[in-house]
Design a protein around this motif. Structure first.
Motif: not given
Length: 195
Positions: A93-106, A124-129, A131-137
């Motif tokens: 949060y607040p960024m989402g990302n996506i990347s695509v790799f076709s892997n058709r050629t070397g 883990s997600c739980k520990v990250y969450a 820490h994020a909440v504790a930091a006000g995020m």
């Protein structure tokens, strides 16, 4: 647990402590919701690395939506080795990302070109969450997860049809501002991946 973010999630699954039950129920839900004439769902209650290359037989696209960079690297390397398109999705949060790799050629950029150094371990997600909440995020929102997952689903459908409009790019979305960036990734001549 990420169960509540699982496709076709049902609240009754929360009562079960057994992971095997949860995996089986997700698989059953996919089968029930499928429009395919003879759908096939495979699952295993194991680390993907322990299943070996055989787990990827017949796979047409690998989608990585995992927290561990070591597991992402493993999935990316296997997909590259087998020439299977690779779709990566993630968010912080607040960024989402996506990347695509076709892997058709070397000669094309691969996930390892963009991530030559992969940290081992992580939290883990739980520990990250926590820490994020504790930091006000805000650790993540369903809105951000949904938007990012929607883009990944479209990229996966495109890959299944042999089209890769997002190949070799990192798409980043800021859920707060609506800003979208498209960054072209380049081949790293010292890439630790297979080229």
């Amino acid at each position: 647990s990420n169960l509540v973010r699982a496709p076709l999630f049902r609240r009754s699954w929360l009562r079960s402590k057994k992971r095997r039950f949860k995996a089986r129920e997700v698989a059953r839900s996919f089968l029930q919701a499928s429009y395919a004439s003879s759908p096939r769902v495979r699952y295993a209650v194991a680390c993907i690395e322990r299943l070996g290359v055989g787990a990827f037989v017949g796979v047409r696209v690998v989608v990585a939506a995992v927290d561990s960079f070591a597991v992402r690297a493993y999935l990316a390397d296997i997909a590259r080795l087998l020439g299977i398109p690779f779709v990566e999705i993630g968010f912080r949060y607040p960024m989402g990302n996506i990347s695509v790799f076709s892997n058709r050629t070397g000669e094309e950029v691969c996930w390892r070109c963009a991530h030559p150094d992969v940290p081992i371990g992580g939290v883990s997600c739980k520990v990250y969450a926590e820490h994020a909440v504790a930091a006000g995020m805000t650790p993540a929102t369903q809105t951000l997860a949904g938007i990012t997952a929607g883009l990944a689903a479209e990229a996966t459908i495109q890959a299944l049809h042999g089209r890769f409009p997002l190949a070799g790019r990192l798409i980043q979305i800021d859920i707060r501002t609506g800003a979208v960036q498209s960054v072209e990734l380049t081949v790293d001549p010292e890439c630790p991946g297979t080229h």
